[in-house]
Enzyme design. Structure first.
Site, PDB file in Angstrom:
ATOM      1  N   SER A   1     -11.551  -2.267   3.167  1.00 29.73           N
ATOM      2  CA  SER A   1     -10.805  -2.119   2.367  1.00 29.73           C
ATOM      3  C   SER A   1      -9.383  -3.621   3.118  1.00 29.73           C
ATOM      4  O   SER A   1      -9.255  -3.529   4.100  1.00 29.73           O
ATOM      5  CB  SER A   1      -9.969  -0.904   2.345  1.00 29.73           C
ATOM      6  OG  SER A   1      -8.612  -1.417   1.796  1.00 29.73           O
TER       7      SER A   1
ATOM      8  N   CYS B   1      -2.156   9.337   4.338  1.00 25.03           N
ATOM      9  CA  CYS B   1      -1.550  10.087   3.161  1.00 25.03           C
ATOM     10  C   CYS B   1      -1.727  11.492   3.420  1.00 25.03           C
ATOM     11  O   CYS B   1      -1.276  12.550   2.544  1.00 25.03           O
ATOM     12  CB  CYS B   1      -3.175  10.380   3.081  1.00 25.03           C
ATOM     13  SG  CYS B   1      -4.420   8.137   3.684  1.00 25.03           S
TER      14      CYS B   1
ATOM     15  N   GLN C   1     -11.794   1.012   9.233  1.00 25.67           N
ATOM     16  CA  GLN C   1     -10.617   0.508  10.404  1.00 25.67           C
ATOM     17  C   GLN C   1     -10.911  -0.447  11.032  1.00 25.67           C
ATOM     18  O   GLN C   1     -10.884  -0.400  12.193  1.00 25.67           O
ATOM     19  CB  GLN C   1      -9.823   1.872  11.040  1.00 25.67           C
ATOM     20  CG  GLN C   1      -8.996   2.610   9.937  1.00 25.67           C
ATOM     21  CD  GLN C   1      -7.173   2.391   9.931  1.00 25.67           C
ATOM     22  OE1 GLN C   1      -7.270   1.795  10.986  1.00 25.67           O
ATOM     23  NE2 GLN C   1      -6.739   3.100   8.439  1.00 25.67           N
TER      24      GLN C   1
ATOM     25  N   THR D   1     -12.823  -6.492 -15.800  1.00 23.66           N
ATOM     26  CA  THR D   1     -13.110  -7.545 -15.314  1.00 23.66           C
ATOM     27  C   THR D   1     -12.226  -8.225 -14.045  1.00 23.66           C
ATOM     28  O   THR D   1     -11.453  -6.945 -12.875  1.00 23.66           O
ATOM     29  CB  THR D   1     -11.774  -8.314 -16.425  1.00 23.66           C
ATOM     30  OG1 THR D   1     -11.896  -8.252 -17.830  1.00 23.66           O
ATOM     31  CG2 THR D   1     -11.559  -9.900 -15.955  1.00 23.66           C
TER      32      THR D   1
ATOM     33  N   GLY E   1     -10.676   0.904   0.010  1.00 20.94           N
ATOM     34  CA  GLY E   1     -11.754   1.810   0.259  1.00 20.94           C
ATOM     35  C   GLY E   1     -12.158   3.316  -0.156  1.00 20.94           C
ATOM     36  O   GLY E   1     -13.304   3.959   0.153  1.00 20.94           O
ATOM     37  N   SER E   2     -10.888   4.108  -0.685  1.00 23.75           N
ATOM     38  CA  SER E   2     -11.232   4.858  -1.347  1.00 23.75           C
ATOM     39  C   SER E   2     -12.554   5.219  -2.634  1.00 23.75           C
ATOM     40  O   SER E   2     -13.121   5.512  -2.709  1.00 23.75           O
ATOM     41  CB  SER E   2      -9.473   6.028  -2.178  1.00 23.75           C
ATOM     42  OG  SER E   2      -8.870   5.615  -1.147  1.00 23.75           O
TER      43      SER E   2
ATOM     44  N   HIS F   1      -6.115  -4.707   2.638  1.00 26.51           N
ATOM     45  CA  HIS F   1      -5.175  -4.163   2.952  1.00 26.51           C
ATOM     46  C   HIS F   1      -4.781  -3.893   4.598  1.00 26.51           C
ATOM     47  O   HIS F   1      -4.035  -3.544   4.811  1.00 26.51           O
ATOM     48  CB  HIS F   1      -4.356  -3.687   2.137  1.00 26.51           C
ATOM     49  CG  HIS F   1      -4.257  -1.410   2.132  1.00 26.51           C
ATOM     50  ND1 HIS F   1      -3.426  -0.578   2.505  1.00 26.51           N
ATOM     51  CD2 HIS F   1      -5.205  -1.277   1.448  1.00 26.51           C
ATOM     52  CE1 HIS F   1      -3.879   0.284   2.403  1.00 26.51           C
ATOM     53  NE2 HIS F   1      -4.885  -0.217   1.861  1.00 26.51           N
TER      54      HIS F   1
ATOM     55  N   ASN G   1      -9.072   6.992  11.044  1.00 33.89           N
ATOM     56  CA  ASN G   1      -8.295   5.940  11.105  1.00 33.89           C
ATOM     57  C   ASN G   1      -6.825   6.646  11.863  1.00 33.89           C
ATOM     58  O   ASN G   1      -5.146   6.043  12.432  1.00 33.89           O
ATOM     59  CB  ASN G   1      -7.513   6.503   9.379  1.00 33.89           C
ATOM     60  CG  ASN G   1      -7.901   7.376   8.903  1.00 33.89           C
ATOM     61  OD1 ASN G   1      -8.836   7.846   9.965  1.00 33.89           O
ATOM     62  ND2 ASN G   1      -6.788   7.888   8.465  1.00 33.89           N
TER      63      ASN G   1
HETATM   64  C1  LIG Z   1      -6.682   3.580   4.461  1.00 31.33           C
HETATM   65  C2  LIG Z   1      -7.980   4.093   4.688  1.00 31.33           C
HETATM   66  C3  LIG Z   1      -9.107   4.289   2.798  1.00 31.33           C
HETATM   67  C4  LIG Z   1      -8.388   4.142   1.923  1.00 31.33           C
HETATM   68  O1  LIG Z   1      -8.622   3.001   1.298  1.00 31.33           O
HETATM   69  P1  LIG Z   1      -7.717   2.822   0.038  1.00 31.33           P
HETATM   70  O2  LIG Z   1      -7.957   0.991   0.015  1.00 31.33           O
HETATM   71  O3  LIG Z   1      -5.849   2.953   0.541  1.00 31.33           O
HETATM   72  O4  LIG Z   1      -7.996   3.282  -0.481  1.00 31.33           O
HETATM   73  C5  LIG Z   1     -10.252   5.457   3.612  1.00 31.33           C
HETATM   74  N1  LIG Z   1     -10.558   5.489   5.029  1.00 31.33           N
HETATM   75  C6  LIG Z   1      -9.755   5.092   5.673  1.00 31.33           C
HETATM   76  C7  LIG Z   1     -10.479   4.679   7.750  1.00 31.33           C
HETATM   77  C8  LIG Z   1      -8.884   4.584   5.719  1.00 31.33           C
HETATM   78  O5  LIG Z   1      -7.784   4.115   6.885  1.00 31.33           O
END
Ligand SMILES: *Cc1c(COP(=O)(O)O)cnc(C)c1O
Length: 398
Positions: free
Chosen positions: A200, A325, A180, A238, A71-72, A202, A152
């Site tokens: 993202s 974070c 989210q 890759t 996500g970042s 995870h 989040n």
């Molecule tokens: C977790 C999160 C991110 C970051 O995602 P990553 O895959 O951990 O880099 C960005 N934005 C929100 C709203 C998140 O909850």
């Protein structure tokens, strides 16, 4: 002792389906997708299958999806790409909100240093910005609006469709951090007029370190990572085929069960909110209804969030004070400050984010343990004594 995992906004357990897909890819599809011989082309097929499945979940075309490290990275690339497009037309004004994830806020700060002007909209006490406020902040030189789909920390859901419509009418690009929301809420990039979107894996039971950036056809992306011509030249390196396949499997499964999971979590969430509201001088953060099905966020007066988390951990409950974070830093959450919580109250925050495996007993256990720990900590707190003796005024109603 049974562990209760109440931190699904920080990350989610990886689903068995995703694990199986990843292991299968690692064992059987080890080729480099850029290689021309058959085992390379098999890897390429896996990657494209994952891309098509992910696109379908959001009503997008496969070519509008690029794989990122999460996500970042997707947020960084979305903002930098829109900024570069704006700068070419002499448009260097960006609108966002004060309660975005740091992946957005810190990129905006960097863009400010590079000469962009950023308007951060205030957020109401209910944790929701309105499309009217976005419209009012638009200027002739605005090139981008970035508003997150769901927050989040406090779980509030933003009026993305309305904001998208405002941006489209104004001819301004619209990015949404949907990390989210993806998998948990229905998302249709076309209907919602979303131009750029970060996701993202995870956060919906996929692996860590992989995500996607959606970019509507015609919105040119600027690569953050230079190198080979992977991802149509927009993201070198890759491709992580097992991660992409795991993400696609997790997303498909989460989306298939979305309504069922949402109904289950909403019922549990509401019971948890009701139970925790019985604690004196406690208040729910964010709108009561327009929030993610599994998000419960509270502030307690006279409590220090970190001690609350440690004592809950001793009792088998994994929770968070705000976002993963910001934990470890002593500053109160920028999200809670943005919705107007005073510093001393923002320090006493607790975020519980539920998972599909929860049942009613888990809710009762969490209510009992949180109530007990809050009472225990207040009993030892000089700050709380000042509140009870009237030396300091209360912030919340009893
Ligand atoms: C977790 C999160 C991110 C970051 O995602 P990553 O895959 O951990 O880099 C960005 N934005 C929100 C709203 C998140 O909850």
């Amino acid at each position: 002792m049974k562990r209760i995992y109440a931190d699904n906004a920080a990350t989610t357990p990886v689903s068995e389906t995703a694990i199986r897909e990843m292991v299968r890819c690692m064992r059987e599809v080890y080729g480099n997708p850029s290689s021309l011989y058959e085992i390379g082309q098999q890897a390429k097929e896996e990657l494209e299958k994952a891309r098509a499945q992910i696109a379908a979940c959001f009503g997008a075309q496969p070519r509008e999806i690029i794989f990122t490290s999460g996500g970042s990275e997707a947020d960084n690339q979305a903002l930098r790409s829109a900024a570069a497009l704006g700068a070419r037309k002499g448009k260097k004004h960006i609108i966002s909100t004060a309660f975005e994830h740091h992946a957005v806020l810190h990129t905006l700060r960097a863009l400010q240093r590079e000469g962009f002007e950023v308007t951060l909209l205030d957020v109401h006490e209910n944790g929701i910005v309105t499309a009217e406020e976005v419209a009012a902040a638009l200027r002739p030189d605005t090139c981008l609006v970035s508003v997150m789909f769901a927050n989040n920390e406090i779980g509030t859901i933003q009026p993305v469709e309305e904001i998208g419509a405002v941006c489209r009418r104004a001819g301004v690009l619209f990015h949404t951090d949907a990390v989210q929301a993806a998998g948990h809420l229905a998302i249709d990039v076309g209907r919602m007029n979303i131009d750029l979107m970060a996701v993202s894996a995870h956060k919906f039971h996929g692996p860590k370190g992989v995500g996607i950036l959606y970019a509507r056809r015609g919105v040119a992306l600027t690569p953050l990572i230079e190198g080979g011509a992977q991802e149509r030249g927009k993201r070198a390196g890759t491709e992580n085929v097992p991660a992409a396949a795991g993400m696609a499997a997790a997303l498909r499964e989460t989306c298939e069960k979305r309504e069922e999971t949402a109904a289950h979590l909403t019922a549990l969430r509401d019971r948890l909110i009701e139970g925790l509201s019985r604690i004196p001088y406690a208040q729910l953060n964010g709108d009561r209804e327009r929030r993610l099905p599994g998000n419960v966020s509270f502030c307690f007066e006279g409590i220090e969030g970190e001690s609350l988390l440690l004592l809950l951990d001793d009792r088998g409950i994994c929770a968070s004070s705000g976002s993963a974070c910001t934990s470890g830093s002593l500053d109160p959450s920028h999200v809670l400050l943005a919705i107007g919580r005073p510093h001393e109250v923002a320090h006493g925050s607790l975020r519980l984010t539920l998972g599909a495996e929860w049942d009613g007993d888990d809710v009762e256990t969490v209510i009992r343990e949180v109530s007990g720990v809050v009472a225990y900590l207040r009993g030892m707190s000089p700050f709380w004594r000042d509140l009870t003796t009237g030396k300091r005024p209360h912030v919340f109603e009893k």
